[in-house]
Every structure is written in structure tokens, then in C-alpha cells.
Scaffold this active site. Structure first.
Site, PDB file in Angstrom:
ATOM      1  N   LEU A 199      55.120 -41.726  50.726  1.00  0.00           N
ATOM      2  CA  LEU A 199      55.464 -42.060  52.106  1.00  0.00           C
ATOM      3  C   LEU A 199      54.219 -42.604  52.783  1.00  0.00           C
ATOM      4  O   LEU A 199      53.105 -42.429  52.294  1.00  0.00           O
ATOM      5  CB  LEU A 199      55.967 -40.821  52.842  1.00  0.00           C
ATOM      6  CG  LEU A 199      57.278 -40.214  52.321  1.00  0.00           C
ATOM      7  CD1 LEU A 199      57.512 -38.856  52.974  1.00  0.00           C
ATOM      8  CD2 LEU A 199      58.447 -41.147  52.588  1.00  0.00           C
ATOM      9  N   SER A 200      54.396 -43.249  53.932  1.00  0.00           N
ATOM     10  CA  SER A 200      53.220 -43.802  54.596  1.00  0.00           C
ATOM     11  C   SER A 200      52.207 -42.716  54.935  1.00  0.00           C
ATOM     12  O   SER A 200      50.998 -42.962  54.915  1.00  0.00           O
ATOM     13  CB  SER A 200      53.618 -44.583  55.846  1.00  0.00           C
ATOM     14  OG  SER A 200      54.286 -43.748  56.771  1.00  0.00           O
ATOM     15  N   GLU A 201      52.677 -41.500  55.236  1.00  0.00           N
ATOM     16  CA  GLU A 201      51.755 -40.405  55.520  1.00  0.00           C
ATOM     17  C   GLU A 201      52.314 -39.076  55.017  1.00  0.00           C
ATOM     18  O   GLU A 201      53.517 -38.824  55.097  1.00  0.00           O
ATOM     19  CB  GLU A 201      51.490 -40.245  57.025  1.00  0.00           C
ATOM     20  CG  GLU A 201      50.963 -41.475  57.716  1.00  0.00           C
ATOM     21  CD  GLU A 201      49.515 -41.785  57.426  1.00  0.00           C
ATOM     22  OE1 GLU A 201      48.825 -40.905  56.858  1.00  0.00           O
ATOM     23  OE2 GLU A 201      49.084 -42.895  57.774  1.00  0.00           O
ATOM     24  N   THR A 202      51.404 -38.240  54.527  1.00  0.00           N
ATOM     25  CA  THR A 202      51.679 -36.825  54.306  1.00  0.00           C
ATOM     26  C   THR A 202      50.676 -36.036  55.142  1.00  0.00           C
ATOM     27  O   THR A 202      49.474 -36.276  55.063  1.00  0.00           O
ATOM     28  CB  THR A 202      51.542 -36.440  52.822  1.00  0.00           C
ATOM     29  OG1 THR A 202      52.517 -37.163  52.055  1.00  0.00           O
ATOM     30  CG2 THR A 202      51.759 -34.950  52.622  1.00  0.00           C
TER      31      THR A 202
END
Length: 259
Positions: free
Chosen positions: A44-47
């Protein structure tokens, strides 16, 4: 070892909208290489990862390729997890981060984040950026990212960037923006060098967008929409050297990581 993980859609009030972020609560910090591996696995774009601290929580954000200094939608997602999925009874969360202390408050079903403003400054248009975007903006500024300003919303929607060229620009990424048809301003954000060709909704870019448009429109509270395929809505309020970003979030998935 087993870790709880949540996937949250941020800056939206419905699943399959906004920007998805993974959130992993931790009792203490794991090795950085393991945090990065989890983020890469999530893709995902961020964790976001957080641990309890003396005055709230310590919070860190990872893209599939690197740790970043600031992430708005994953902060919103982390706050949502704390408010909804833990026994947290206060209405305000303080996060200690690489960008200093960030606070999130819940009010009337929405979450309000207080972030540092990042005022962009005018700059020259690099030929590489012009080639990557395929059309020339009416104005170019820079802060953490390039900020390319266009005449209207339709031009922002029409941009089909060359991701290979964009990955070679000198800053973190490229924001394109214009006055909106139904909101004060619209934007899109590209950060291929961080493994994010186009981010669905980006809180951190609005730390630069809000001051720019607040000065342009001579108003401190603005409505914004990010024009990705999933789309997202943000209310921005400029308060001196801070920007308050308000949005919603919903839980899409609860899962368990096995290490």
C-alpha cells in the site's frame, strides 16, 4: 509472533474510497528492516506503526520502498484505529513523529489533524518536469514537492504523466493543482521514486496546498478534493504556521500478521 493489522480507507466515509493505509499497533519497536518488509509486503502507499509513549503514541510511516517524514492519510488511519478499535476514551491523540508532535481530535464523526504548514516558494520549471507532465503549468513552486498550478480542474484531470521521467525529478514528488469546479481547489500527487505512481489522497501535500490557495483566495478555510480514481475530500484550515486537515475514515479489514 503475531501482530494485529488494520486496513483503513482514509479521507472518505465509504470503503473503496479515499486512500487505504495499513496500521499496525506495536507494544515496542521492531527492527527497522522488519518494519520495511511489512510495508513492502502490504504494498500500500503507506503502512503506519505506532507504540505507546509517555504523552500518547510514537508514530512512523513506511511506503513499500522507504520510511517517510510525514504522511497525512496514514496518520488519520492510525488515529481511527486508536479511537475505534482500542479502549481509548479521550478525544485527542498526540503522536510523536519525525515531523514533531502531531495531534488528532475527533469531533462530530470526523477527525481533525494539526500539521505543520509547508509553504511553497516559486521556482523555475525544469525541462524534465515539463516533459514528464506533457503540458506547461501556469506557475511552479516547490517545498517538499514540486507544486505545478494549472488554470482549471479539467487540465488537472487530463494530465497523463510519464512516470519514468517523474521518478527522476529532484524532490519527493510532484503535485498538480487548480481551482475546483465544486470545491476551492483540486489536486493530484505523483511520487514514483517512493513506489507511489499516483497517490489516491495525500494529507501531507495539503500542508503546502492549503497555504498556497489560502493566500490566493484570501480565506483560511478551504474545501479540497484529490482527483485520483478513488478520490478523497479534505477540509483545510490555515492557522499561522499550522494546517488543520479534517476528514473521515472507515475500517475495511482486520487481519493478523504471522512472523
Amino acid at each position: 509472533m503475531k501482530l494485529q493489522q488494520y486496513q483503513v480507507d482514509a479521507f472518505t466515509d465509504r470503503i473503496f474510497g479515499g486512500n487505504p493505509a495499513a496500521v499496525v499497533p506495536l507494544a515496542s519497536w521492531l527492527d527497522d528492516s522488519l518494519l520495511q518488509a511489512i510495508a513492502e509486503e502490504n504494498n500500500l502507499s503507506e503502512t503506519a506503526f505506532f507504540v505507546p509513549s509517555h504523552n500518547g503514541f510514537s508514530l512512523r510511516w513506511f511506503t513499500p520502498l522507504a520510511e517517510v517524514e510525514l504522511c497525512g492519510h496514514a496518520t488519520l488511519a492510525a488515529a481511527h484505529v486508536i479511537f475505534v478499535h482500542s479502549d481509548y476514551r479521550q478525544n485527542r491523540i498526540t503522536f510523536t513523529t519525525r515531523s514533531g508532535e502531531l495531534t488528532v481530535e475527533r469531533s462530530d464523526g470526523q477527525l481533525q489533524m494539526d500539521f505543520p504548514a509547508c509553504v511553497p516558494k516559486p521556482c523555475e520549471l525544469p525541462d524534465l518536469l515539463y516533459q514528464a507532465l506533457g503540458q506547461k503549468p501556469v506557475q511552479l513552486l516547490a517545498a517538499d514537492d514540486y507544486l505545478a498550478v494549472f488554470d482549471n480542474e479539467s487540465k488537472v484531470r487530463a494530465v497523463k504523466p510519464d512516470q519514468g521521467l517523474l521518478s527522476k525529478v529532484g524532490l519527493r514528488g510532484v503535485i498538480i493543482t487548480a481551482p475546483g469546479d465544486t470545491v476551492d481547489f483540486v489536486s493530484r500527487f505523483f511520487a514514483p521514486k517512493l513506489g507511489i505512481p499516483e497517490d489516491p489522497v495525500t494529507g501531507s501535500t495539503h500542508c503546502a496546498l492549503a497555504p498556497f490557495w489560502a493566500e490566493r483566495f484570501s480565506k483560511s478555510i478551504l474545501t479540497a478534493k484529490q482527483l485520483s480514481r478513488r478520490g478523497g475530500d479534505i477540509i483545510c484550515e490555515v492557522r499561522g504556521d499550522r494546517v488543520r486537515l479534517t476528514g473521515s475514515a472507515v475500517t475495511f479489514m482486520e487481519a493478523e500478521i504471522h512472523l
